[in-house]
Enzyme design. Structure first.
Site, PDB file in Angstrom:
ATOM      1  N   ASP A  97       0.821  -1.220   0.000  1.00 34.94           N
ATOM      2  CA  ASP A  97       0.000   0.000   0.000  1.00 34.94           C
ATOM      3  C   ASP A  97       0.858   1.276   0.000  1.00 34.94           C
ATOM      4  O   ASP A  97       0.658   2.161   0.850  1.00 34.94           O
ATOM      5  CB  ASP A  97      -0.922   0.038   1.250  1.00 34.94           C
TER       6      ASP A  97
ATOM      7  N   GLU B 254     -11.642  -0.147  -2.832  1.00 35.42           N
ATOM      8  CA  GLU B 254     -10.799   0.447  -1.784  1.00 35.42           C
ATOM      9  C   GLU B 254      -9.642   1.192  -2.446  1.00 35.42           C
ATOM     10  O   GLU B 254      -9.582   1.301  -3.674  1.00 35.42           O
ATOM     11  CB  GLU B 254     -10.250  -0.646  -0.836  1.00 35.42           C
TER      12      GLU B 254
HETATM   13  O1  FUB Z   1      -3.037  -3.567   3.663  1.00 39.86           O
HETATM   14  C1  FUB Z   1      -4.318  -3.800   4.185  1.00 39.86           C
HETATM   15  C2  FUB Z   1      -5.361  -3.511   3.176  1.00 39.86           C
HETATM   16  O2  FUB Z   1      -5.162  -4.319   2.013  1.00 39.86           O
HETATM   17  C3  FUB Z   1      -5.350  -2.115   2.630  1.00 39.86           C
HETATM   18  O3  FUB Z   1      -5.835  -1.147   3.513  1.00 39.86           O
HETATM   19  C4  FUB Z   1      -6.139  -2.326   1.402  1.00 39.86           C
HETATM   20  O4  FUB Z   1      -6.131  -1.255   0.511  1.00 39.86           O
HETATM   21  C5  FUB Z   1      -5.499  -3.575   0.854  1.00 39.86           C
HETATM   22  O5  FUB Z   1      -4.320  -3.305   0.147  1.00 39.86           O
END
Ligand code: FUB
Length: 342
Positions: free
Chosen positions: A32, A243
């Site tokens: 991320d 997301e």
């Molecule tokens: O790294 C945890 C979660 O996985 C992130 O917040 C999301 O965007 C996904 O990459």
């Protein structure tokens, strides 16, 4: 007699083979990546993945991270420096577990780390921590930012205005809210997801207050439209928001990019204002190795770069490694889709 040679200045080409699609960090697992140019260098704010006994599920329980490290590099292809632990879960008074994807901003010489964590009731909120240095260490505010919910914060700066984008479905819990209120009894990844022919859930944006530790307004929905001007539908899994929002501005247009989650693309949409609406355009990045896809886009010395992650080093979804690649905006404003190299 010989003429004096005319000096021709050519723009230095970055040696992309040195960094394109290669793991940037190998001493720990990272994911991320939110990249920014601070003090003339590229600073990267990733999640810090760790081995865990927690079983994989559709709520992302296996992403059980407990701290953040900050990284920097002088230029694309330069040495990547690990600045060590910048913030620990145990130092965030309100947090219970799962430090997920963070982002950062600078204002008046102070650095702000925005991060999601589940509170003691296991509900995601967004917190902020402050430092005098881009690499931290950061000191967390005692409470989450009032009015925030869900996860994956990203900060977009335009002049002296800063906007906080956030949200994510399934493990990100956005589907448990209606009118920004948590609905009692919603529990699983799909409780509250609209029917396939209904408007998809969209990410949120709110201007940050001058303190940078509070919202200046009630969050607004970031509407993503299809080519006919209709909101993208919940069942349109190849295009709907899941997301990992990011915003950048190019040639006067605002680009909202995001992960489509279970279809694994980084998609993007273009609008005329940070508040949208945005019209879907295509993909920035094709699916990568591993389930999640999460990115950031940054300009450095006139060139644009995509930061993302995959699982090249471990082969396991919860143990990711960050990478970068050059990103090209075409003359028509479209982004050339980047193909995963693994
Ligand atoms: O790294 C945890 C979660 O996985 C992130 O917040 C999301 O965007 C996904 O990459």
């Amino acid at each position: 007699c010989s003429q004096p040679k005319e000096e021709v200045q050519t723009e230095a080409e970055p040696e992309t083979s040195k960094f394109n699609h290669k793991p940037l960090v190998e001493n720990i697992y990272t994911a991320d990546p939110s990249a920014h140019v601070f003090e003339g260098k590229i600073y990267i704010y990733p999640s810090h993945d760790i081995e865990t006994e927690v079983a994989e599920d559709d709520m992302g329980s296996h992403f059980d991270m407990k701290d953040y490290h900050v990284f920097s590099m002088d230029m694309p292809g330069g040495t990547v420096t690990d600045h060590g632990v910048a913030l620990r879960l145990e130092d965030v008074p309100w947090a219970g577990r799962q430090l997920w994807a963070p982002d950062a901003a600078v204002k008046d010489g102070k650095y702000y780390l925005y991060f999601p964590a589940k509170d003691k009731n296991d509900i995601f909120k967004i917190g902020v921590a402050v430092s005098d240095r881009p690499e931290g260490p950061f000191t967390a505010e005692p409470d989450p930012i009032a009015g925030t919910f869900s996860m994956d914060p990203a900060v977009f700066q335009e002049g002296d205005e800063y906007f906080l984008l956030f949200g994510g479905i399934w493990g990100g819990q956005l589907q448990w809210y209606e009118d920004q209120k948590l609905i009692e009894g919603r529990k699983g990844p799909t409780d509250g997801i609209p029917a396939p022919d209904q408007k998809a859930l969209m990410p949120y944006i709110a201007k940050l207050g001058t303190s940078m530790t509070e919202l200046a307004e009630k969050p607004r929905e970031l509407l993503i439209l299809d080519e006919s001007g209709e909101p993208i539908k919940s069942g349109d899994n190849n295009r709907r928001f899941f997301e990992a929002t990011w915003m950048h501005k190019y040639n006067g247009k605002y680009y909202l990019s995001y992960s489509t989650g279970d279809t694994h693309f980084i998609a993007y949409a273009i609008g005329d204002s940070p508040y949208g609406p945005f019209t879907y355009q295509g993909n920035v990045l094709d699916p990568v190795e591993g389930w999640t896809n999460h990115h950031s886009i940054v300009e450095f010395e006139g060139r644009w770069y995509l930061f993302y992650h995959d699982t090249e080093l471990s082969g396991k979804t919860p143990l990711r490694n960050i990478k970068m690649a050059e990103l090209i905006h075409q003359a028509d404003g479209k982004i050339q889709t980047i193909k995963s190299m693994n």
